[in-house]
Design an enzyme around this catalytic site. Structure first.
Site, PDB file in Angstrom:
ATOM      1  N   HIS A 158     -28.015  52.913 -27.988  1.00  0.00           N
ATOM      2  CA  HIS A 158     -27.734  52.580 -29.382  1.00  0.00           C
ATOM      3  C   HIS A 158     -28.672  51.447 -29.791  1.00  0.00           C
ATOM      4  O   HIS A 158     -29.115  50.664 -28.959  1.00  0.00           O
ATOM      5  CB  HIS A 158     -26.266  52.132 -29.465  1.00  0.00           C
ATOM      6  CG  HIS A 158     -25.743  51.868 -30.832  1.00  0.00           C
ATOM      7  ND1 HIS A 158     -25.971  50.687 -31.497  1.00  0.00           N
ATOM      8  CD2 HIS A 158     -24.980  52.627 -31.659  1.00  0.00           C
ATOM      9  CE1 HIS A 158     -25.371  50.721 -32.675  1.00  0.00           C
ATOM     10  NE2 HIS A 158     -24.766  51.883 -32.807  1.00  0.00           N
ATOM     11  N   LYS A 216     -13.105  50.544 -31.517  1.00  0.00           N
ATOM     12  CA  LYS A 216     -13.329  51.868 -30.935  1.00  0.00           C
ATOM     13  C   LYS A 216     -12.248  52.230 -29.919  1.00  0.00           C
ATOM     14  O   LYS A 216     -12.284  53.316 -29.339  1.00  0.00           O
ATOM     15  CB  LYS A 216     -14.717  51.934 -30.297  1.00  0.00           C
ATOM     16  CG  LYS A 216     -15.862  51.787 -31.302  1.00  0.00           C
ATOM     17  CD  LYS A 216     -17.209  51.870 -30.628  1.00  0.00           C
ATOM     18  CE  LYS A 216     -18.350  51.507 -31.567  1.00  0.00           C
ATOM     19  NZ  LYS A 216     -18.570  52.503 -32.617  1.00  0.00           N
ATOM     20  N   GLN A 269     -18.377  53.025 -25.758  1.00  0.00           N
ATOM     21  CA  GLN A 269     -17.922  54.411 -25.828  1.00  0.00           C
ATOM     22  C   GLN A 269     -17.220  54.857 -24.545  1.00  0.00           C
ATOM     23  O   GLN A 269     -16.954  56.044 -24.367  1.00  0.00           O
ATOM     24  CB  GLN A 269     -19.112  55.338 -26.112  1.00  0.00           C
ATOM     25  CG  GLN A 269     -19.857  55.042 -27.395  1.00  0.00           C
ATOM     26  CD  GLN A 269     -19.048  55.391 -28.631  1.00  0.00           C
ATOM     27  OE1 GLN A 269     -18.108  56.185 -28.577  1.00  0.00           O
ATOM     28  NE2 GLN A 269     -19.413  54.807 -29.761  1.00  0.00           N
ATOM     29  N   CYS A 290     -27.448  55.648 -35.128  1.00  0.00           N
ATOM     30  CA  CYS A 290     -28.068  54.403 -34.651  1.00  0.00           C
ATOM     31  C   CYS A 290     -28.692  54.591 -33.272  1.00  0.00           C
ATOM     32  O   CYS A 290     -28.626  53.703 -32.414  1.00  0.00           O
ATOM     33  CB  CYS A 290     -27.071  53.253 -34.641  1.00  0.00           C
ATOM     34  SG  CYS A 290     -26.580  52.719 -36.284  1.00  0.00           S
ATOM     35  N   ASP A 319     -22.993  48.535 -21.532  1.00  0.00           N
ATOM     36  CA  ASP A 319     -22.404  48.718 -22.855  1.00  0.00           C
ATOM     37  C   ASP A 319     -21.309  49.772 -22.709  1.00  0.00           C
ATOM     38  O   ASP A 319     -21.592  50.970 -22.563  1.00  0.00           O
ATOM     39  CB  ASP A 319     -23.498  49.171 -23.830  1.00  0.00           C
ATOM     40  CG  ASP A 319     -22.950  49.567 -25.197  1.00  0.00           C
ATOM     41  OD1 ASP A 319     -21.719  49.520 -25.393  1.00  0.00           O
ATOM     42  OD2 ASP A 319     -23.762  49.940 -26.063  1.00  0.00           O
TER      43      ASP A 319
END
Length: 410
Positions: free
Chosen positions: A127, A230, A207, A368, A204
């Protein structure tokens, strides 16, 4: 926690008030969970409760409201610690979200440990928030950004990654799950190889944390970041986990209240962890309500959520592939929650607009992740991203909607 195979999706959907509404006269089918999840009533109530019963600044006051607000805020820190199995609660830094967490590490770690000629490794499926901060750092320091390539299936080339690691490599920063492709990366191998090279790793997990059980001690990851919104929580709050040794070595991110111990015009002494990295008034109500979101996930059970979502992803993949001319972008063997696709003779934006007319919310565009789209030579995709409250009936509605849109566009 509920036992495996006991999720009652109909009851779960009752927990999310927004799922009862209509869009364009149609029942809402919300399949944009990769951008943000909807919020259960428990989270909404937690925000309301903060403003009606305890509104006050935290970490500053001796009066009752400040004390109960501070206690509630710090409960969330400990809840996050348990949720990802951090060794210490002070290794949990409360931030605005994933983007700020990555920027914090790029700035603070980079200031201390990155010099001219050094190298930073990211991947081709990142991202923008895990690309741009490292680009900015490399430009400022005269360092080099190296990018792990990926295959047409959307899987990282681990042989190239191994070849990149050397004495100049100062940090590796990759996503756990791709927001554009749904690929679950081999993070344990990525971390192991980096550590053999004495290189720290940032994951990261924006997600991943709502779909996959994460144990930072088992992973042995150095930094891990994610966002509250999220994972069924509020916007404006997120987490940076960092190993104590790294956080202590890094300089502060911003100056101001909470991050100081003593201030004179001659010198400032910085506060201890975690407050060293938490300058200024935080998003208090969001921080407190994140506790409710974690409780909600824990009550359902992250393993239960993963199994249900994996089954739903397999069903959605099978159904969408029935559509002539539809091509899924990202076909890795290990995937989570995301299906990105294009349809011959159509533009993703046009399909998204027509689906919206049917009350179906999907994301269209580059998500993104423009370098991902460039690799596949496409302007963008239609992305359907799943959450625990989605159903096979909603997948069927998506498939019918795409078929209808394609019939109108081709």
């Amino acid at each position: 926690m509920l036992e495996l195979d006991t999720l009652d999706i109909k009851t779960i959907r009752e927990d999310f008030p927004i799922l009862k509404r209509e869009v364009n006269g149609k029942p809402l089918v919300y399949l944009d969970n990769g951008a943000t999840t909807q919020k259960p009533k428990a989270v909404i109530d937690a925000i309301l409760n903060y403003y009606t019963d305890m509104n006050s600044n935290v970490h500053r006051g001796v009066h009752y409201l400040s004390q109960i607000s501070t206690d509630a805020f710090e409960v969330t820190r400990r809840k996050v610690q348990e949720f990802i199995n951090a060794k210490h609660d002070y290794e949990i830094i409360i931030t605005k979200g994933t983007t700020e967490s990555i920027n914090l590490v790029a700035s603070c770690y980079g200031q201390k440990f990155i010099s001219e000629g050094d190298e930073v490794i990211i991947s081709a499926m990142e991202h923008h928030s895990n690309i741009v901060p490292w680009q900015m750092l490399c430009e400022a320091k005269g360092a080099t950004l190296k990018v792990i390539p990926m295959s047409e299936a959307g899987e990282l080339d681990m042989d190239v990654y191994k070849s990149y690691l050397n004495h100049r490599t100062k940090i590796v920063s990759v996503n756990y799950v791709s927001n554009a492709l749904g690929t679950i990366n081999p993070v344990r191998e990525i971390i192991r190889l980096a550590h053999e090279n004495n290189t720290p790793v940032l994951l990261d997990a924006a997600q991943a944390v709502q779909h996959i059980k994460i144990d930072v001690q088992e992973l042995d990851v150095d930094f891990l970041v994610f966002s509250g919104h999220k994972m069924y929580g509020p916007t404006g709050v997120g987490v940076l986990y960092g190993k104590e040794e790294w956080l202590n070595k890094m300089p502060p991110y911003q100056g101001g209240g909470d991050m100081i111990k003593d201030v004179t015009f001659e010198k400032t002494t910085y506060n201890e962890l975690p407050f060293k990295f938490e300058a200024g008034t935080p998003n208090i109500e969001a921080g407190i309500a994140l506790n409710a979101a974690i409780d909600y996930i824990n009550e359902l059970g992250i393993d239960n959520i993963k199994k249900y979502e994996d089954d739903l992803l397999a069903y959605a993949t099978e159904r969408l592939l029935e559509i002539d001319g539809l091509r899924i972008i990202g076909t890795a063997k290990e995937k989570s929650s995301v299906i990105s696709f294009v349809v011959d003779g159509t533009h993703p934006y046009d399909i998204g607009v027509l689906l919206d007319k049917l009350g179906i919310a999907v994301r269209t565009g580059h998500h993104c992740a423009q370098p991902v789209m460039e690799q596949f030579h496409i302007p963008g995709t239609v992305r359907a991203s799943l959450a625990v409250y989605n159903t096979k009936d909603e997948v069927d509605a998506l498939v019918a909607g795409v078929k209808r849109a394609v019939a109108m566009l081709v």
